[in-house]
Design a protein around this motif. Sequence first.
Motif, PDB file in Angstrom:
ATOM      1  N   SER A 217       0.906  -1.185   0.040  1.00 42.85           N
ATOM      2  CA  SER A 217       0.132  -0.044   0.053  1.00 42.85           C
ATOM      3  C   SER A 217       0.920   1.363  -0.133  1.00 42.85           C
ATOM      4  O   SER A 217       1.820   1.112   0.327  1.00 42.85           O
TER       5      SER A 217
ATOM      6  N   ASP B 141      -2.235   5.708   2.644  1.00 40.50           N
ATOM      7  CA  ASP B 141      -3.538   4.973   2.317  1.00 40.50           C
ATOM      8  C   ASP B 141      -3.675   4.055   3.552  1.00 40.50           C
ATOM      9  O   ASP B 141      -4.671   3.264   3.791  1.00 40.50           O
ATOM     10  N   TYR B 142      -2.612   3.975   4.221  1.00 41.11           N
ATOM     11  CA  TYR B 142      -2.569   2.834   5.153  1.00 41.11           C
ATOM     12  C   TYR B 142      -3.575   3.377   6.413  1.00 41.11           C
ATOM     13  O   TYR B 142      -3.436   4.371   7.110  1.00 41.11           O
ATOM     14  N   PRO B 143      -4.739   2.430   6.873  1.00 37.73           N
ATOM     15  CA  PRO B 143      -5.507   2.983   7.969  1.00 37.73           C
ATOM     16  C   PRO B 143      -4.751   2.790   9.328  1.00 37.73           C
ATOM     17  O   PRO B 143      -4.908   1.302   9.714  1.00 37.73           O
ATOM     18  N   ILE B 144      -4.347   3.510   9.900  1.00 32.11           N
ATOM     19  CA  ILE B 144      -3.917   3.504  11.255  1.00 32.11           C
ATOM     20  C   ILE B 144      -4.991   2.666  12.082  1.00 32.11           C
ATOM     21  O   ILE B 144      -6.044   3.357  12.401  1.00 32.11           O
ATOM     22  N   ARG B 145      -4.488   1.685  12.847  1.00 30.99           N
ATOM     23  CA  ARG B 145      -5.319   1.010  13.766  1.00 30.99           C
ATOM     24  C   ARG B 145      -5.330   1.615  15.396  1.00 30.99           C
ATOM     25  O   ARG B 145      -4.338   2.133  15.840  1.00 30.99           O
ATOM     26  N   ASP B 146      -6.497   1.562  15.934  1.00 32.48           N
ATOM     27  CA  ASP B 146      -6.355   1.855  17.412  1.00 32.48           C
ATOM     28  C   ASP B 146      -5.371   1.239  18.288  1.00 32.48           C
ATOM     29  O   ASP B 146      -4.853   1.973  19.480  1.00 32.48           O
TER      30      ASP B 146
ATOM     31  N   ASN C 121      -2.182  11.680   9.468  1.00 39.57           N
ATOM     32  CA  ASN C 121      -2.921  10.375   9.579  1.00 39.57           C
ATOM     33  C   ASN C 121      -2.927   9.735  11.158  1.00 39.57           C
ATOM     34  O   ASN C 121      -3.720   9.241  11.940  1.00 39.57           O
TER      35      ASN C 121
ATOM     36  N   SER D 123      -5.630   9.415  14.125  1.00 32.23           N
ATOM     37  CA  SER D 123      -5.912   8.341  14.595  1.00 32.23           C
ATOM     38  C   SER D 123      -5.765   8.469  16.132  1.00 32.23           C
ATOM     39  O   SER D 123      -6.644   7.900  16.721  1.00 32.23           O
TER      40      SER D 123
ATOM     41  N   ASN E 233      -9.146  10.047  17.484  1.00 30.81           N
ATOM     42  CA  ASN E 233     -10.125   8.899  17.554  1.00 30.81           C
ATOM     43  C   ASN E 233      -9.976   8.072  18.450  1.00 30.81           C
ATOM     44  O   ASN E 233     -10.974   7.534  19.283  1.00 30.81           O
TER      45      ASN E 233
END
Length: 231
Positions: A149, A153-158, A180, A184, A187
């Motif tokens: 990827s 575009d990498y969706p950083i996790r909780d 990003n 994160s 959130n």
Amino acid sequence: MTLLRRTTTNLREKGLGKTIALVWRRASILLSKVGDLWFDRRYGTDTLQLVELDDLDIASANKVSGMRYEPTRARPLRRLFKAMAFPKAGGFVDFGCGKGRVLLVASAYGFERVVGVEFSRELCVQARKNLALYSEKNGIQAHVEIIESDVVDYPIRDDDTTFFFFNPFDATVMTNVFSNIIASHMNHSRKLWLIYHNPEFRRVIDEEAFFVRLGSYNFGGCEFVVYTNRN
């Protein structure tokens, strides 16, 4: 100039203390370079060879912002891990993981989840091969993922808590990834760590109030700047 003559000159011009420090630093750099050769020989991996991005088939528009693949030296990275109290319970993410050497060292350190993000399919393939070889030899317990990827575009996790960069891209991409990470945290508030090796674009981080610099660490001639968030 021979080694003896250089040492004699340094003793005369710098004194005993500075000469010993210089010799120790050079010896440390040499040991880390030899260690890199031994790393691939020991595990059967292929992590040492440099790769220019122009030699890779990369579709991302951010290719122009990327840097060539160059491995982080294993011995200095291990020394950094030993010196710092990075949280092993969270996820460790290497942005621009290349052939995956950092992932291998991180998995042996004890992170429960290790992620490499890489936009070159060819490097991802090699990283997965290296991971399989290393896992067979080392019996690692960490869950390791290699994700093909673009880093933006990498969706950083909780539960991603520690982020690693070896100067993989320019300030523009660095700013986007940094945004990003901050989003994160907004959130899901948590303690974050950031490791920046060869920090050419550290101003992107230093100019923000989100992270505070803990220190700059030099092991075997390799510089690592470590940050954590303020709250």
